[in-house]
Design a protein around this motif. Structure first.
Motif, PDB file in Angstrom:
ATOM      1  N   GLN A   1     -29.877  22.625  63.154  1.00  0.00           N
ATOM      2  CA  GLN A   1     -30.251  22.581  61.742  1.00  0.00           C
ATOM      3  C   GLN A   1     -30.858  23.919  61.335  1.00  0.00           C
ATOM      4  O   GLN A   1     -31.636  24.512  62.089  1.00  0.00           O
ATOM      5  CB  GLN A   1     -31.264  21.460  61.489  1.00  0.00           C
ATOM      6  CG  GLN A   1     -31.644  21.288  60.017  1.00  0.00           C
ATOM      7  CD  GLN A   1     -32.790  20.303  59.830  1.00  0.00           C
ATOM      8  OE1 GLN A   1     -33.696  20.223  60.650  1.00  0.00           O
ATOM      9  NE2 GLN A   1     -32.743  19.547  58.739  1.00  0.00           N
ATOM     10  N   ARG A   2     -30.486  24.395  60.149  1.00  0.00           N
ATOM     11  CA  ARG A   2     -31.049  25.636  59.634  1.00  0.00           C
ATOM     12  C   ARG A   2     -31.889  25.318  58.391  1.00  0.00           C
ATOM     13  O   ARG A   2     -31.462  24.599  57.495  1.00  0.00           O
ATOM     14  CB  ARG A   2     -29.947  26.637  59.268  1.00  0.00           C
ATOM     15  CG  ARG A   2     -29.168  27.149  60.472  1.00  0.00           C
ATOM     16  CD  ARG A   2     -28.052  28.092  60.080  1.00  0.00           C
ATOM     17  NE  ARG A   2     -27.060  27.429  59.237  1.00  0.00           N
ATOM     18  CZ  ARG A   2     -26.668  27.865  58.048  1.00  0.00           C
ATOM     19  NH1 ARG A   2     -27.196  28.962  57.533  1.00  0.00           N
ATOM     20  NH2 ARG A   2     -25.751  27.215  57.360  1.00  0.00           N
TER      21      ARG A   2
ATOM     22  N   GLU B   1     -32.930  22.705  53.386  1.00  0.00           N
ATOM     23  CA  GLU B   1     -31.959  22.787  54.467  1.00  0.00           C
ATOM     24  C   GLU B   1     -30.819  23.700  54.047  1.00  0.00           C
ATOM     25  O   GLU B   1     -30.319  23.603  52.915  1.00  0.00           O
ATOM     26  CB  GLU B   1     -31.415  21.405  54.809  1.00  0.00           C
ATOM     27  CG  GLU B   1     -30.474  21.425  56.002  1.00  0.00           C
ATOM     28  CD  GLU B   1     -30.066  20.047  56.476  1.00  0.00           C
ATOM     29  OE1 GLU B   1     -29.258  19.964  57.419  1.00  0.00           O
ATOM     30  OE2 GLU B   1     -30.566  19.057  55.899  1.00  0.00           O
TER      31      GLU B   1
ATOM     32  N   ARG C   1     -27.430  24.600  53.555  1.00  0.00           N
ATOM     33  CA  ARG C   1     -26.124  23.937  53.504  1.00  0.00           C
ATOM     34  C   ARG C   1     -25.017  24.897  53.082  1.00  0.00           C
ATOM     35  O   ARG C   1     -23.864  24.519  52.969  1.00  0.00           O
ATOM     36  CB  ARG C   1     -26.183  22.753  52.530  1.00  0.00           C
ATOM     37  CG  ARG C   1     -27.232  21.711  52.933  1.00  0.00           C
ATOM     38  CD  ARG C   1     -27.314  20.579  51.931  1.00  0.00           C
ATOM     39  NE  ARG C   1     -28.353  19.621  52.271  1.00  0.00           N
ATOM     40  CZ  ARG C   1     -28.186  18.575  53.066  1.00  0.00           C
ATOM     41  NH1 ARG C   1     -27.000  18.349  53.612  1.00  0.00           N
ATOM     42  NH2 ARG C   1     -29.174  17.741  53.323  1.00  0.00           N
ATOM     43  N   THR C   2     -25.381  26.135  52.792  1.00  0.00           N
ATOM     44  CA  THR C   2     -24.420  27.170  52.439  1.00  0.00           C
ATOM     45  C   THR C   2     -24.672  28.366  53.349  1.00  0.00           C
ATOM     46  O   THR C   2     -25.664  28.416  54.072  1.00  0.00           O
ATOM     47  CB  THR C   2     -24.564  27.586  50.967  1.00  0.00           C
ATOM     48  OG1 THR C   2     -25.887  28.108  50.757  1.00  0.00           O
ATOM     49  CG2 THR C   2     -24.342  26.404  50.036  1.00  0.00           C
ATOM     50  N   SER C   3     -23.798  29.330  53.308  1.00  0.00           N
ATOM     51  CA  SER C   3     -23.945  30.522  54.139  1.00  0.00           C
ATOM     52  C   SER C   3     -24.370  31.711  53.285  1.00  0.00           C
ATOM     53  O   SER C   3     -24.264  31.688  52.060  1.00  0.00           O
ATOM     54  CB  SER C   3     -22.622  30.845  54.845  1.00  0.00           C
ATOM     55  OG  SER C   3     -21.600  31.079  53.892  1.00  0.00           O
TER      56      SER C   3
ATOM     57  N   ASP D   1     -28.334  25.859  47.838  1.00  0.00           N
ATOM     58  CA  ASP D   1     -28.643  24.887  48.887  1.00  0.00           C
ATOM     59  C   ASP D   1     -29.167  23.586  48.288  1.00  0.00           C
ATOM     60  O   ASP D   1     -28.859  22.503  48.783  1.00  0.00           O
ATOM     61  CB  ASP D   1     -29.668  25.471  49.854  1.00  0.00           C
ATOM     62  CG  ASP D   1     -29.141  26.695  50.571  1.00  0.00           C
ATOM     63  OD1 ASP D   1     -28.179  26.557  51.334  1.00  0.00           O
ATOM     64  OD2 ASP D   1     -29.678  27.794  50.344  1.00  0.00           O
ATOM     65  N   ARG D   2     -29.959  23.681  47.232  1.00  0.00           N
ATOM     66  CA  ARG D   2     -30.447  22.466  46.574  1.00  0.00           C
ATOM     67  C   ARG D   2     -29.291  21.702  45.945  1.00  0.00           C
ATOM     68  O   ARG D   2     -29.244  20.480  45.985  1.00  0.00           O
ATOM     69  CB  ARG D   2     -31.465  22.817  45.499  1.00  0.00           C
ATOM     70  CG  ARG D   2     -32.742  23.417  46.023  1.00  0.00           C
ATOM     71  CD  ARG D   2     -33.817  23.406  44.961  1.00  0.00           C
ATOM     72  NE  ARG D   2     -34.695  24.540  45.129  1.00  0.00           N
ATOM     73  CZ  ARG D   2     -34.554  25.692  44.512  1.00  0.00           C
ATOM     74  NH1 ARG D   2     -33.564  25.860  43.658  1.00  0.00           N
ATOM     75  NH2 ARG D   2     -35.399  26.681  44.716  1.00  0.00           N
TER      76      ARG D   2
ATOM     77  N   ALA E   1     -26.337  21.551  46.915  1.00  0.00           N
ATOM     78  CA  ALA E   1     -25.472  20.967  47.943  1.00  0.00           C
ATOM     79  C   ALA E   1     -26.164  19.862  48.729  1.00  0.00           C
ATOM     80  O   ALA E   1     -25.625  19.361  49.703  1.00  0.00           O
ATOM     81  CB  ALA E   1     -25.002  22.056  48.906  1.00  0.00           C
ATOM     82  N   GLU E   2     -27.384  19.465  48.314  1.00  0.00           N
ATOM     83  CA  GLU E   2     -28.136  18.474  49.076  1.00  0.00           C
ATOM     84  C   GLU E   2     -27.446  17.109  49.114  1.00  0.00           C
ATOM     85  O   GLU E   2     -27.576  16.374  50.074  1.00  0.00           O
ATOM     86  CB  GLU E   2     -29.552  18.331  48.509  1.00  0.00           C
ATOM     87  CG  GLU E   2     -30.465  19.472  48.922  1.00  0.00           C
ATOM     88  CD  GLU E   2     -31.872  19.287  48.417  1.00  0.00           C
ATOM     89  OE1 GLU E   2     -32.100  18.319  47.669  1.00  0.00           O
ATOM     90  OE2 GLU E   2     -32.737  20.105  48.760  1.00  0.00           O
TER      91      GLU E   2
ATOM     92  N   PRO F   1     -24.128  15.645  49.531  1.00  0.00           N
ATOM     93  CA  PRO F   1     -22.737  15.975  49.841  1.00  0.00           C
ATOM     94  C   PRO F   1     -21.773  14.984  49.199  1.00  0.00           C
ATOM     95  O   PRO F   1     -22.045  13.792  49.112  1.00  0.00           O
ATOM     96  CB  PRO F   1     -22.687  15.884  51.373  1.00  0.00           C
ATOM     97  CG  PRO F   1     -23.832  15.010  51.742  1.00  0.00           C
ATOM     98  CD  PRO F   1     -24.898  15.253  50.711  1.00  0.00           C
TER      99      PRO F   1
END
Length: 258
Positions: A2-3, A98, A100-102, A237-238, A240-241, A243
């Protein structure tokens, strides 16, 4: 693995901590908070922490970012609270999401700075800003480990304005003039720092504050050339929380008997 991406601050006297000082303090906080960190391979394993575009020593910041890799999943908000409690006041972890993207570093292309110039009159600051903005190029020199380097500061500055006030924060006298500069700087190579812009103001308008400027980074993120806005780098990232279900899974759910 997890990142988790974190936003933290450097406030008060903690703005004088170097990036290496912060690294040591943060790694101690990880141990105190018993964070299940992932480690690098090799003879000297290190916790997997990615730092992005740290502010220069001596400047405050409301928008510093880093990313950590965990071997076990943790709730980002709970992790934020544990780390914040484990760090000294002034180094405050204010947000955690978290990843969820790069590409967090790719979304840090500009910074918004505030420069407080005590004992500088408003008219003097406004004249210096006007001269800087009107100049096609403003070259300054900076000493580096490879010697003195000359570079243009004007091309990196997307926006510079003067906001004047005769008031000051509670810990400063209120009967002295104080000019406030708001500055948006693109992250270019070589990096243009707020003190380089101050050197540029001195070069074009002889603006020389009698005391060192109090510099604070207010934000950093992706710079929009059309609007001039600096966007929040954690927003993707928010968003994409939650999915979106895989189409096959959604179809199977729809066919399932009630």
């Amino acid at each position: 693995m997890q990142r988790i991406r974190l936003r933290y601050t450097k406030r008060g006297r903690l703005r004088f901590t170097s990036h290496r000082d912060f690294q040591r303090a943060f790694e101690r906080a990880l141990r105190r908070a018993e964070v299940p960190m992932a480690y690098s391979a090799g003879f000297t394993p290190h916790p997997k922490v990615s730092y992005a575009n740290a502010a220069p020593t001596g400047t405050g910041s409301e928008a510093e970012y880093l990313e950590i890799a965990l071997t076990e999943a943790r709730d980002p908000e709970r992790l934020r609270l544990l780390l914040d409690e484990s760090l000294p006041a002034g180094l405050d972890v204010v947000e955690a999401v978290e990843a969820r993207t790069s590409g967090l570093a790719d979304r840090l292309t500009a910074s918004v700075w505030e420069l407080r110039l005590d004992d500088v009159e408003s008219a003097e600051a406004e004249a210096a800003v006007a001269a800087f903005n009107a100049a096609p190029a403003v070259e300054v020199q900076r000493r580096t480990k490879n010697g003195v380097r000359t570079f243009d500061t004007r091309s990196a500055v997307a926006h510079l304005e003067s906001v004047t006030t005769h008031g000051s924060p509670a810990d400063r006298p209120t009967d002295r003039p104080c000019a406030i500069l708001r500055l948006v700087v693109r992250h270019v190579t070589p990096a243009v720092r707020p003190d380089d812009v101050l050197s540029g103001l001195r070069a074009v308008a002889d603006l020389a504050p009698p005391v060192p400027a109090a510099v604070t980074r207010l934000a950093q993120g992706l710079f929009d050339e059309e609007t001039g806005a600096v966007t929040d780098p954690l927003a993707p990232d928010r968003e994409a929380e939650a999915p979106v279900p895989h189409p096959a899974a959604a179809s199977a759910a729809a066919k399932a008997p009630a």
